[in-house]
Design an enzyme around this catalytic site. Sequence first.
Site, short mmCIF file in Angstrom:
data_model
loop_
_atom_site.label_atom_id
_atom_site.label_comp_id
_atom_site.label_asym_id
_atom_site.label_seq_id
_atom_site.Cartn_x
_atom_site.Cartn_y
_atom_site.Cartn_z
N HIS A 118 14.73 -79.98 43.10
CA HIS A 118 15.26 -79.03 41.94
C HIS A 118 14.38 -77.76 41.69
O HIS A 118 12.96 -77.83 41.81
CB HIS A 118 14.92 -79.95 40.75
CG HIS A 118 15.51 -79.27 39.21
ND1 HIS A 118 14.92 -78.60 38.12
CD2 HIS A 118 16.93 -78.53 39.04
CE1 HIS A 118 15.27 -78.05 37.44
NE2 HIS A 118 16.78 -77.87 37.72
N HIS A 143 22.34 -72.09 34.78
CA HIS A 143 23.23 -73.20 35.09
C HIS A 143 24.58 -73.02 34.93
O HIS A 143 25.44 -73.78 35.14
CB HIS A 143 22.87 -74.28 34.51
CG HIS A 143 21.18 -74.74 34.59
ND1 HIS A 143 20.41 -74.55 33.67
CD2 HIS A 143 20.83 -75.52 35.64
CE1 HIS A 143 19.25 -75.25 34.34
NE2 HIS A 143 19.60 -75.84 35.51
N ARG A 217 16.09 -58.56 27.47
CA ARG A 217 15.84 -59.67 28.39
C ARG A 217 15.07 -60.90 27.91
O ARG A 217 13.76 -60.58 27.66
CB ARG A 217 15.06 -59.04 29.55
CG ARG A 217 14.62 -59.86 30.47
CD ARG A 217 15.95 -60.49 31.48
NE ARG A 217 15.66 -61.26 32.52
CZ ARG A 217 16.16 -62.60 32.72
NH1 ARG A 217 16.75 -63.30 31.45
NH2 ARG A 217 15.61 -63.35 33.39
N CYS A 264 13.62 -53.84 33.88
CA CYS A 264 13.55 -55.17 34.31
C CYS A 264 13.55 -54.95 35.93
O CYS A 264 14.14 -54.06 36.36
CB CYS A 264 14.90 -55.85 33.84
SG CYS A 264 15.18 -57.39 34.55
N TYR A 400 10.41 -63.01 40.36
CA TYR A 400 9.95 -61.54 40.52
C TYR A 400 8.86 -61.12 41.37
O TYR A 400 7.71 -60.73 41.30
CB TYR A 400 9.33 -61.34 38.73
CG TYR A 400 10.40 -61.46 37.83
CD1 TYR A 400 11.68 -60.75 37.77
CD2 TYR A 400 10.08 -62.38 36.72
CE1 TYR A 400 12.49 -61.02 36.57
CE2 TYR A 400 11.02 -62.64 35.76
CZ TYR A 400 12.00 -62.01 35.63
OH TYR A 400 12.83 -62.03 34.59
#
Length: 545
Positions: A118, A143, A217, A264, A400
């Site tokens: 996972h 998801h 964000r 971002c 990131y």
Amino acid sequence: MLLLHRAMVLGLRPTCRLRLTSSRLCIRACSTDDSFQPQHPSLTSSGNNSSTRGWGLMGTLLGLGAVLAYRDRCCRAAQESPHIYTREDVSSHRSPETGIWVTFGHEVFDVTEFVDLHPGGPSKLMLAAGGPLEPFWALYAVHSQSHVHEILAQYKIGELRPEDKAPSMLETFDPYADDPQRHPALQVNSQCPFNAEPPPELLTENYITPTPIFFTRNHLPVPNLDPDTYRLHVAGPPGGQSLSLSLDDLYQFPKHEITVTLQCAGNRRSEMNQVKTVKGLEWRTGAISTARWAGARLCDVLAQAGHHLCETEAHVCFEGLDSDSTGTAYGASIPLTRAMDPEAEVLLAYEMNGEPLPRDHGFPVRVVVPGVVGARHVKWLGKISVESEESHSHWQRRDYKGFSPSVDWDTVDFDSAPSIQELPVQSAITEPRDGEMVEPGEVTVKGYAWSGGGRAVIRVDVSLDGGLTWQAAELDGEEQRPRKAWAWRLWQLQAPVPPGQKELDIVCKAVDDSYNVQPDTVAPIWNLRGVLSNAWHRVHVRVTS
């Protein structure tokens, strides 16, 4: 035959999971287990053993045929009538010993073998063990992507009985129910958590982005914090004393105001998706905005807590008050050298464009780190500490970061790459829009340009013919201080349309004061997370006749 029978039984679970439409494909899929690879004895025999070997080979083939036929029948049966379970059946499978089962909608999945794989870590998936995935999936937009559902489908073992298909807890559980209202002009990339950008035609209408359309964000639900009880905890150095600061306490520090552009890391990710699919929100050119921020300087607050620069490497770690169902908060960090430098102007901001921070942008206090990627500007700030290592947050250690185009999700090693801090030089066209019709005669091209680390944009070049010839655009906006150019430059170019031209391939590229320039194409900078997308921006328009 006993060995073959054992191999057959071990293979049944993956057989029924795959549920392929072709029985031939199902048999092939069922035969991928290394423990069930048919051996191929030599057909060449000699001496008195030839007959025995022939009968042995025939027996083996017959046995193998029986196994494959049995498996094929299981596949067909699974497709035609899935096994039915109760919620009690599912809830009894919540450990590696019993198997780890979950439900999604009306389907049941055995994810025992996936737990260690996972991406968010085994502990996150184990929270849903024996129950529904929905309350946990609601916290993370990833998801909702199709590839996640495709992975889950491989682990299906059956379905819930009809009376168990709607867990009552889902009727009232919505972690995003208390999120604030948003401006209707924002282009939404995900609703839960909320992520949105202003449309290009509004983005560069003003040097200071109007607060309601400042790009948003969020990684988690927006907390609703009481300013009267809010406290910012600042951990002191060893042997020192920690601080617990109210908003009024922060107001007592000298107020500092600066204009800062936030971008971002995934801005313009959609262009990388056109080269090859990446994982992440489909940001276009609007994951960038500029505001006037005010608050206490971080270096002043750290000094009051007793911190100072040290010879060894150190990091200032920030933790937000937004969290998931496990209590895990958003976190990030920056080097202590930047945090303690008055010239870096890192803020603990409580105002945005002359007003208290809106909830979506970190009320009551957020970090603003000029010249640094937006992921380090932690909102709803709850805790500050100085550590010998960077933050252990998922978003610092496992996200990131940039990688070679050759790295995929099977080979990626997040520990091998540094966390993004300063961003590369960037520019984009906001007018005209891609596919738009323009009048003959003269065309007006507008956009923005910015570079990380306080590097000033000194030039924006614009081409109307795909990069064959160039013209310098006019730069607008505040005059930028050397090495402290925290905000963008807006730019525009008015240029004649070549007579008889039916189409224009408009391109822009920016140059900063270190003479960094944008790369011409996306492919060489493609990476699996779609970050650091700063190739020449291209817009194709047609000229009306």
